[in-house]
Motif scaffolding. Structure first.
Motif, short mmCIF file in Angstrom:
data_model
loop_
_atom_site.label_atom_id
_atom_site.label_comp_id
_atom_site.label_asym_id
_atom_site.label_seq_id
_atom_site.Cartn_x
_atom_site.Cartn_y
_atom_site.Cartn_z
N GLN A 39 0.85 -1.19 0.00
CA GLN A 39 0.00 0.00 0.00
C GLN A 39 0.88 1.24 0.00
OE1 GLN A 39 -2.91 0.17 3.17
NE2 GLN A 39 -4.17 1.61 2.03
N ALA A 40 0.78 1.99 -1.07
CA ALA A 40 1.51 3.25 -1.18
C ALA A 40 0.65 4.38 -0.61
CB ALA A 40 1.87 3.52 -2.63
N PRO A 41 1.26 5.48 -0.22
CA PRO A 41 0.49 6.60 0.34
C PRO A 41 -0.60 7.06 -0.62
CG PRO A 41 2.82 6.94 0.72
CD PRO A 41 2.70 5.75 -0.19
N GLY A 42 -1.80 7.18 -0.09
CA GLY A 42 -2.92 7.65 -0.90
C GLY A 42 -3.50 6.63 -1.85
N LYS A 43 -3.01 5.40 -1.80
CA LYS A 43 -3.49 4.37 -2.71
C LYS A 43 -4.07 3.20 -1.94
CE LYS A 43 -0.40 5.41 -6.57
NZ LYS A 43 0.54 4.84 -7.57
N ARG A 45 -4.59 -0.80 -0.96
CA ARG A 45 -3.72 -1.96 -0.85
C ARG A 45 -3.90 -2.84 -2.08
NH1 ARG A 45 -3.53 -4.95 4.90
NH2 ARG A 45 -3.31 -2.74 5.43
N THR A 90 7.95 1.89 -3.81
CA THR A 90 7.88 2.39 -2.44
C THR A 90 6.48 2.22 -1.87
OG1 THR A 90 9.65 4.00 -2.78
CG2 THR A 90 8.10 4.45 -1.00
N ALA A 91 6.40 1.55 -0.73
CA ALA A 91 5.10 1.26 -0.12
C ALA A 91 5.33 0.53 1.20
CB ALA A 91 4.25 0.38 -1.03
N GLN A 116 8.00 -1.20 5.91
CA GLN A 116 8.18 -0.12 4.95
C GLN A 116 9.33 -0.44 3.99
OE1 GLN A 116 6.46 3.01 4.59
NE2 GLN A 116 7.68 3.10 2.70
N THR A 118 11.31 1.62 0.97
CA THR A 118 11.48 2.92 0.33
C THR A 118 12.60 2.80 -0.70
OG1 THR A 118 10.80 4.07 2.35
CG2 THR A 118 11.96 5.36 0.68
#
Length: 121
Positions: A39-43, A45, A90-91, A116, A118
């Motif tokens: 799961q990336a930020p704002g997206k 899973r 990145t997620a 995490q 990155t």
């Protein structure tokens, strides 16, 4: 109590590699499919890869040829080998497994706490 614990995340440069591991612990009768999601930020899973107890694997298109999923049924572990990493990888990566606890008749989906990853450009 059944738990999934991930390890192996971190920071890596683009083009680099990372290995993620996940171990299931507790009183377990059996484990069917295991997998990795991210799961990336704002997206939302999303599935990355999965593997059956018999070793049949499934990959989403954006990781084919770069990631490899494997498992050790004796140790109740699943591993995700990631290579040629890209910044878009990145997620937070989550381990997932379909488990029947030892004193339960039902199979349920369990999730790890996430690790995490990155990838810097």
């Amino acid at each position: 109590q059944v738990q999934l614990v991930e390890s192996g995340g971190g920071l890596v440069q683009a083009g680099g590699s990372l290995n993620l591991s996940c171990a299931a612990s507790g009183s377990i009768f059996g484990i069917n499919d295991m997998g990795w999601y991210r799961q990336a930020p704002g997206k939302q899973r999303e599935l990355v890869a999965s593997i059956t107890r018999g070793g049949r694997t499934n990959y989403v298109d954006f990781v084919k040829g770069r990631f490899t999923i494997s498992r050790d049924n004796a140790k109740n572990t699943v591993t995700l080998q990631m290579s040629s990493l890209k910044p878009e990888d990145t997620a937070v990566y989550y381990c997932n497994a379909n488990i029947r606890p030892l004193f339960d008749l039902l199979w349920s989906i369990y999730w790890g706490q996430g690790t995490q990853v990155t990838v810097s450009s």
